[in-house]
Write a protein that holds these residues in place. Sequence first.
Motif, PDB file in Angstrom:
ATOM      1  N   ASN A 153      11.384  33.853  26.078  1.00 14.84           N
ATOM      2  CA  ASN A 153      10.051  34.462  25.965  1.00 14.84           C
ATOM      3  C   ASN A 153       9.336  34.087  24.664  1.00 14.84           C
ATOM      4  N   ILE A 154       9.555  32.843  24.222  1.00 14.52           N
ATOM      5  CA  ILE A 154       8.842  32.337  23.050  1.00 14.52           C
ATOM      6  C   ILE A 154       7.645  31.557  23.577  1.00 14.52           C
ATOM      7  N   GLU A 155       6.466  32.091  23.324  1.00 12.52           N
ATOM      8  CA  GLU A 155       5.246  31.502  23.857  1.00 12.52           C
ATOM      9  C   GLU A 155       4.586  30.594  22.820  1.00 12.52           C
ATOM     10  N   ILE A 156       4.107  29.461  23.305  1.00 18.47           N
ATOM     11  CA  ILE A 156       3.401  28.512  22.460  1.00 18.47           C
ATOM     12  C   ILE A 156       1.911  28.598  22.801  1.00 18.47           C
ATOM     13  N   PRO A 157       1.067  28.950  21.838  1.00 22.32           N
ATOM     14  CA  PRO A 157      -0.371  29.027  22.104  1.00 22.32           C
ATOM     15  C   PRO A 157      -0.926  27.664  22.534  1.00 22.32           C
ATOM     16  N   ARG A 158      -1.913  27.677  23.419  1.00 20.97           N
ATOM     17  CA  ARG A 158      -2.518  26.434  23.921  1.00 20.97           C
ATOM     18  C   ARG A 158      -3.008  25.530  22.800  1.00 20.97           C
ATOM     19  N   VAL A 159      -3.530  26.118  21.759  1.00 21.70           N
ATOM     20  CA  VAL A 159      -4.098  25.357  20.651  1.00 21.70           C
ATOM     21  C   VAL A 159      -3.076  24.385  20.055  1.00 21.70           C
ATOM     22  N   VAL A 160      -1.806  24.782  20.006  1.00 19.91           N
ATOM     23  CA  VAL A 160      -0.765  23.937  19.416  1.00 19.91           C
ATOM     24  C   VAL A 160       0.255  23.443  20.441  1.00 19.91           C
ATOM     25  N   SER A 161      -0.052  23.561  21.718  1.00 24.13           N
ATOM     26  CA  SER A 161       0.917  23.219  22.761  1.00 24.13           C
ATOM     27  C   SER A 161       1.345  21.750  22.734  1.00 24.13           C
ATOM     28  N   LYS A 162       0.514  20.853  22.227  1.00 28.22           N
ATOM     29  CA  LYS A 162       0.903  19.445  22.141  1.00 28.22           C
ATOM     30  C   LYS A 162       1.669  19.144  20.854  1.00 28.22           C
ATOM     31  N   SER A 163       1.759  20.121  19.977  1.00 30.29           N
ATOM     32  CA  SER A 163       2.461  19.938  18.704  1.00 30.29           C
ATOM     33  C   SER A 163       3.895  20.458  18.751  1.00 30.29           C
ATOM     34  N   ILE A 164       4.209  21.293  19.743  1.00 31.08           N
ATOM     35  CA  ILE A 164       5.533  21.906  19.817  1.00 31.08           C
ATOM     36  C   ILE A 164       6.114  21.659  21.200  1.00 31.08           C
ATOM     37  N   ALA A 165       7.307  21.091  21.229  1.00 36.65           N
ATOM     38  CA  ALA A 165       7.970  20.798  22.497  1.00 36.65           C
ATOM     39  C   ALA A 165       8.437  22.086  23.165  1.00 36.65           C
ATOM     40  N   LYS A 166       8.495  22.081  24.474  1.00 34.63           N
ATOM     41  CA  LYS A 166       8.987  23.237  25.226  1.00 34.63           C
ATOM     42  C   LYS A 166      10.510  23.282  25.214  1.00 34.63           C
ATOM     43  N   LYS A 167      11.126  22.121  24.984  1.00 34.06           N
ATOM     44  CA  LYS A 167      12.584  22.028  24.902  1.00 34.06           C
ATOM     45  C   LYS A 167      12.951  21.631  23.471  1.00 34.06           C
ATOM     46  N   ILE A 168      13.858  22.394  22.873  1.00 34.58           N
ATOM     47  CA  ILE A 168      14.276  22.192  21.487  1.00 34.58           C
ATOM     48  C   ILE A 168      15.724  21.705  21.468  1.00 34.58           C
ATOM     49  N   LYS A 169      15.981  20.674  20.678  1.00 36.59           N
ATOM     50  CA  LYS A 169      17.340  20.156  20.508  1.00 36.59           C
ATOM     51  C   LYS A 169      17.999  20.893  19.343  1.00 36.59           C
ATOM     52  N   VAL A 170      19.142  21.513  19.594  1.00 36.69           N
ATOM     53  CA  VAL A 170      19.871  22.287  18.584  1.00 36.69           C
ATOM     54  C   VAL A 170      21.165  21.545  18.240  1.00 36.69           C
ATOM     55  N   THR A 171      21.412  21.378  16.943  1.00 34.89           N
ATOM     56  CA  THR A 171      22.628  20.716  16.467  1.00 34.89           C
ATOM     57  C   THR A 171      23.366  21.697  15.559  1.00 34.89           C
ATOM     58  N   PHE A 172      24.686  21.765  15.707  1.00 39.33           N
ATOM     59  CA  PHE A 172      25.471  22.681  14.870  1.00 39.33           C
ATOM     60  C   PHE A 172      26.698  21.980  14.320  1.00 39.33           C
ATOM     61  N   ASP A 173      27.150  22.462  13.153  1.00 34.75           N
ATOM     62  CA  ASP A 173      28.307  21.892  12.466  1.00 34.75           C
ATOM     63  C   ASP A 173      28.937  23.006  11.624  1.00 34.75           C
ATOM     64  N   PHE A 174      30.148  23.414  11.996  1.00 28.95           N
ATOM     65  CA  PHE A 174      30.830  24.517  11.310  1.00 28.95           C
ATOM     66  C   PHE A 174      32.200  24.064  10.822  1.00 28.95           C
ATOM     67  N   ASN A 175      32.562  24.475   9.621  1.00 29.27           N
ATOM     68  CA  ASN A 175      33.886  24.245   9.074  1.00 29.27           C
ATOM     69  C   ASN A 175      34.486  25.612   8.760  1.00 29.27           C
ATOM     70  N   HIS A 176      35.257  26.148   9.693  1.00 29.64           N
ATOM     71  CA  HIS A 176      35.881  27.471   9.546  1.00 29.64           C
ATOM     72  C   HIS A 176      37.162  27.367   8.731  1.00 29.64           C
ATOM     73  N   LYS A 177      37.334  28.316   7.856  1.00 29.13           N
ATOM     74  CA  LYS A 177      38.562  28.423   7.048  1.00 29.13           C
ATOM     75  C   LYS A 177      39.263  29.732   7.411  1.00 29.13           C
ATOM     76  N   PRO A 178      40.585  29.821   7.201  1.00 30.80           N
ATOM     77  CA  PRO A 178      41.281  31.071   7.515  1.00 30.80           C
ATOM     78  C   PRO A 178      40.640  32.263   6.778  1.00 30.80           C
ATOM     79  N   TYR A 179      40.455  33.343   7.491  1.00 33.88           N
ATOM     80  CA  TYR A 179      39.876  34.544   6.909  1.00 33.88           C
ATOM     81  C   TYR A 179      40.974  35.352   6.256  1.00 33.88           C
ATOM     82  N   LYS A 180      40.773  35.642   4.991  1.00 34.33           N
ATOM     83  CA  LYS A 180      41.750  36.455   4.256  1.00 34.33           C
ATOM     84  C   LYS A 180      41.105  37.761   3.890  1.00 34.33           C
ATOM     85  N   LYS A 181      41.776  38.854   4.163  1.00 27.37           N
ATOM     86  CA  LYS A 181      41.241  40.198   3.881  1.00 27.37           C
ATOM     87  C   LYS A 181      41.250  40.476   2.408  1.00 27.37           C
TER      88      LYS A 181
END
Length: 181
Positions: A153-181
């Motif tokens: 439900n993220i709406e793109i106003p018509r005024v900027v509709s050619k500036s923002i793609a309807k599909k977004i590419k998401v990239t992630f990169d995580f380096n998890h370490k052991p959790y110590k209390k």
Amino acid sequence: MRTIYTVIICFLFVTVTNAQERYLTKNGAISFFSSAVVKDFRADNNQVLSIIDAGSGQMAISILMKSFMFEKALMQEHFNENYVESDKFPKATFRGDIVDFENITDLETKVVVKGIITIHGVSKEIVIGANMIKSEESIFVKGTFNLLLADFNIEIPRVVSKSIAKKIKVTFDFNHKPYKK
């Protein structure tokens, strides 16, 4: 900020017993890219909290929306105020399971992660492909997937509709370490 992270960690793993080993990162990286007719833009967030429960293969991610950094301050302002409404929906979350987590080794392995992603107050089931490496010292997770803004439900106003793609590419990169209390 630290209090928020502590509350999120407690909330996400209330049902996890102490015997299970958890891996954590507080500075995972997520970026998104929009390629549109008029302009491309990218935003990066290096303050992403991610937790993996090595006993169950469950994964949880929490993203503060205001932590996305844009090339221009005005883009960041519009993103937070007009599109994701960060004051009303301050974070995006993911909670799911890494399929066949027990088969991941110290060699890069392609995996499937299934779960629920919540953005802009809308939850949606999602299946993501990722690459993982698991050792005693860390669990690396990285991948790319696409999201449709309309699904959240993220709406793109018509005024900027050619500036923002309807599909977004998401990239992630995580380096998890052991959790110590």
